[in-house]
Design a protein around this motif. Structure first.
Motif, PDB file in Angstrom:
ATOM      1  N   LEU A 109     -12.653 -75.714  33.526  1.00  0.00           N
ATOM      2  CA  LEU A 109     -11.715 -74.579  33.414  1.00  0.00           C
ATOM      3  C   LEU A 109     -12.624 -73.283  32.908  1.00  0.00           C
ATOM      4  O   LEU A 109     -13.436 -73.862  31.758  1.00  0.00           O
ATOM      5  N   ALA A 110     -12.838 -72.223  33.076  1.00  0.00           N
ATOM      6  CA  ALA A 110     -13.169 -71.276  31.989  1.00  0.00           C
ATOM      7  C   ALA A 110     -11.995 -70.546  31.089  1.00  0.00           C
ATOM      8  O   ALA A 110     -11.247 -69.943  31.669  1.00  0.00           O
ATOM      9  N   HIS A 111     -11.880 -70.175  30.217  1.00  0.00           N
ATOM     10  CA  HIS A 111     -10.836 -69.127  28.878  1.00  0.00           C
ATOM     11  C   HIS A 111      -9.360 -69.973  29.350  1.00  0.00           C
ATOM     12  O   HIS A 111      -8.589 -69.166  30.303  1.00  0.00           O
ATOM     13  N   LEU A 112      -9.407 -71.276  29.074  1.00  0.00           N
ATOM     14  CA  LEU A 112      -8.135 -72.426  29.222  1.00  0.00           C
ATOM     15  C   LEU A 112      -7.435 -71.563  27.771  1.00  0.00           C
ATOM     16  O   LEU A 112      -7.650 -71.804  27.014  1.00  0.00           O
ATOM     17  N   THR A 113      -6.313 -70.837  28.737  1.00  0.00           N
ATOM     18  CA  THR A 113      -5.248 -70.880  27.218  1.00  0.00           C
ATOM     19  C   THR A 113      -4.009 -71.474  27.539  1.00  0.00           C
ATOM     20  O   THR A 113      -3.587 -71.885  28.579  1.00  0.00           O
ATOM     21  N   VAL A 114      -3.569 -72.143  26.232  1.00  0.00           N
ATOM     22  CA  VAL A 114      -2.391 -72.943  26.091  1.00  0.00           C
ATOM     23  C   VAL A 114      -1.476 -72.726  25.585  1.00  0.00           C
ATOM     24  O   VAL A 114      -1.918 -72.231  23.875  1.00  0.00           O
ATOM     25  N   THR A 115       0.044 -72.687  25.711  1.00  0.00           N
ATOM     26  CA  THR A 115       0.768 -72.328  24.812  1.00  0.00           C
ATOM     27  C   THR A 115       1.874 -73.552  24.945  1.00  0.00           C
ATOM     28  O   THR A 115       2.381 -74.091  25.427  1.00  0.00           O
ATOM     29  N   LEU A 116       1.962 -74.057  23.222  1.00  0.00           N
ATOM     30  CA  LEU A 116       2.270 -75.393  22.532  1.00  0.00           C
ATOM     31  C   LEU A 116       3.966 -75.080  22.637  1.00  0.00           C
ATOM     32  O   LEU A 116       4.166 -74.277  21.192  1.00  0.00           O
ATOM     33  N   TRP A 117       4.810 -75.376  22.395  1.00  0.00           N
ATOM     34  CA  TRP A 117       6.531 -75.783  21.748  1.00  0.00           C
ATOM     35  C   TRP A 117       6.141 -76.806  21.005  1.00  0.00           C
ATOM     36  O   TRP A 117       6.693 -77.844  22.070  1.00  0.00           O
ATOM     37  N   ILE A 118       6.903 -77.019  19.733  1.00  0.00           N
ATOM     38  CA  ILE A 118       6.269 -78.682  19.702  1.00  0.00           C
ATOM     39  C   ILE A 118       8.377 -78.930  18.054  1.00  0.00           C
ATOM     40  O   ILE A 118       8.613 -77.675  17.326  1.00  0.00           O
ATOM     41  N   PRO A 119       9.201 -79.077  19.127  1.00  0.00           N
ATOM     42  CA  PRO A 119      10.010 -78.721  18.011  1.00  0.00           C
ATOM     43  C   PRO A 119       9.929 -79.258  16.495  1.00  0.00           C
ATOM     44  O   PRO A 119       9.022 -80.292  16.375  1.00  0.00           O
ATOM     45  N   GLU A 120      10.957 -79.204  15.593  1.00  0.00           N
ATOM     46  CA  GLU A 120      11.053 -79.485  14.288  1.00  0.00           C
ATOM     47  C   GLU A 120      11.694 -80.373  13.859  1.00  0.00           C
ATOM     48  O   GLU A 120      12.484 -80.949  15.072  1.00  0.00           O
ATOM     49  N   PRO A 121      10.848 -81.924  12.960  1.00  0.00           N
ATOM     50  CA  PRO A 121      10.379 -81.345  12.226  1.00  0.00           C
ATOM     51  C   PRO A 121       8.782 -81.441  11.951  1.00  0.00           C
ATOM     52  O   PRO A 121       7.819 -81.092  11.687  1.00  0.00           O
ATOM     53  N   ASP A 122       8.531 -81.933  13.079  1.00  0.00           N
ATOM     54  CA  ASP A 122       6.660 -82.162  13.748  1.00  0.00           C
ATOM     55  C   ASP A 122       6.407 -81.367  14.059  1.00  0.00           C
ATOM     56  O   ASP A 122       4.870 -80.913  13.747  1.00  0.00           O
ATOM     57  N   GLY A 123       6.642 -80.428  14.095  1.00  0.00           N
ATOM     58  CA  GLY A 123       6.098 -78.569  14.903  1.00  0.00           C
ATOM     59  C   GLY A 123       5.439 -78.167  13.675  1.00  0.00           C
ATOM     60  O   GLY A 123       4.470 -77.587  13.595  1.00  0.00           O
ATOM     61  N   HIS A 124       6.299 -78.284  12.376  1.00  0.00           N
ATOM     62  CA  HIS A 124       5.727 -77.421  11.227  1.00  0.00           C
ATOM     63  C   HIS A 124       4.749 -78.641  10.443  1.00  0.00           C
ATOM     64  O   HIS A 124       3.628 -77.693   9.993  1.00  0.00           O
ATOM     65  N   ARG A 125       4.379 -79.623  10.579  1.00  0.00           N
ATOM     66  CA  ARG A 125       4.033 -80.459  10.350  1.00  0.00           C
ATOM     67  C   ARG A 125       2.315 -80.572  11.169  1.00  0.00           C
ATOM     68  O   ARG A 125       1.439 -80.364  10.406  1.00  0.00           O
ATOM     69  N   ILE A 126       2.430 -80.598  12.258  1.00  0.00           N
ATOM     70  CA  ILE A 126       1.411 -80.491  13.425  1.00  0.00           C
ATOM     71  C   ILE A 126       0.456 -78.646  12.704  1.00  0.00           C
ATOM     72  O   ILE A 126      -0.512 -78.848  12.829  1.00  0.00           O
ATOM     73  N   ALA A 127       1.831 -77.656  12.959  1.00  0.00           N
ATOM     74  CA  ALA A 127       0.806 -76.592  12.610  1.00  0.00           C
ATOM     75  C   ALA A 127       0.127 -76.396  11.411  1.00  0.00           C
ATOM     76  O   ALA A 127      -1.223 -76.056  11.181  1.00  0.00           O
ATOM     77  N   ALA A 128       0.422 -76.984   9.902  1.00  0.00           N
ATOM     78  CA  ALA A 128       0.301 -77.116   8.783  1.00  0.00           C
ATOM     79  C   ALA A 128      -1.638 -78.028   9.502  1.00  0.00           C
ATOM     80  O   ALA A 128      -2.753 -77.424   8.542  1.00  0.00           O
ATOM     81  N   ALA A 129      -1.670 -79.238  10.514  1.00  0.00           N
ATOM     82  CA  ALA A 129      -2.574 -79.874  10.416  1.00  0.00           C
ATOM     83  C   ALA A 129      -3.443 -79.193  10.657  1.00  0.00           C
ATOM     84  O   ALA A 129      -5.454 -79.291  10.984  1.00  0.00           O
ATOM     85  N   LEU A 130      -3.360 -78.610  12.235  1.00  0.00           N
ATOM     86  CA  LEU A 130      -4.073 -77.629  12.689  1.00  0.00           C
ATOM     87  C   LEU A 130      -4.850 -76.386  12.295  1.00  0.00           C
ATOM     88  O   LEU A 130      -6.161 -76.343  12.766  1.00  0.00           O
TER      89      LEU A 130
END
Length: 234
Positions: A109-130
């Motif tokens: 696949l070329a130029h793949l775009t992905v949007t993720l939604w992750i509920p809190e509190p996991d979302g904030h933790r993972i965003a910081a790790a990314l």
């Protein structure tokens, strides 16, 4: 397994925008063939999140949309090594004997775009790790690097009508005429002996605003959250 959050007033979540110039996800339903899935499976996304956090696994609840701008085919050379140690590799190559080198076409696949939604509190933790990942962020093959475009705090609310777009939805989530069912790996055990699969509805062409079932929304976009299935390790 992480429980699905309470939906009564809405769900606080983190939305993460991802981009990969090139990515390839082999379809396990076609053993021996290099058929490429049209979207990344949840197992690949959760594996990438685990690379960011440095954990062995990230069985988090998530929802996502995915689409690629185009497709292509690579020609790849494989150098298989016998399990018994026969014909070992030297400098990344094996001797030119029968079955010593295999050339295969690998769709991508070329130029793949992905949007993720992750509920809190996991979302904030993972965003910081990314933002400061423990390991390199890849989607698909080891050379398929992934980039984080943005992350935002959002409130997901229940809805019965929204734009489906390229969202991954559960069977029965909507009635878009262009939707196809894709079977994707949800979780893969560390020893790769156990894989849990799930069915999703997905539209290659973005589906318009329509009635939806068991959905949340972020602005006009429909979102379906899905927990990781339990993998019995006994």
């Amino acid at each position: 397994m992480t429980a699905l959050p309470e939906r009564a007033l809405g769900i606080e979540a983190t939305r993460v925008e991802l981009f990969a110039p090139v990515a390839s996800f082999r379809d396990p339903m076609f053993p021996g063939l290099t058929r490429c899935l049209p979207v990344p499976p949840p197992s690949a996304l959760r594996g990438m999140l685990a690379a960011a956090t440095g954990r062995a696994e990230e069985p988090v609840v998530l929802g996502y949309t995915a689409h690629a701008a185009g497709t292509g085919v690579d020609t790849e050379t494989y150098h298989p090594i016998a399990a018994g140690g026969v014909n070992p590799a030297a400098g990344g190559r094996v001797r030119a004997i029968k079955n010593g080198t295999t050339v295969k076409d690998r769709p991508f696949l070329a130029h793949l775009t992905v949007t993720l939604w992750i509920p809190e509190p996991d979302g904030h933790r993972i965003a910081a790790a990314l933002r400061r990942p423990v390991w390199a962020l890849r989607l698909g093959r080891s050379q398929d690097l992934m980039f984080v475009r943005s992350d935002s705090a959002v409130l997901l609310r229940p809805t019965d009508e929204a734009i489906v777009g390229h969202a991954l939805a559960p069977p029965g989530g909507h009635d878009a005429a262009t939707a196809v069912t894709v079977r994707l790996a949800e979780t893969i055990h560390a020893d790769r002996m156990i894989t849990r699969y799930g069915d999703y509805l997905w539209c290659a062409e973005p589906a318009a605003r329509m009635p939806v079932r068991h959905a949340l929304h972020d602005g006009d976009q429909a979102v379906w959250l899905r927990p990781a299935p339990h993998v019995d390790r006994r």
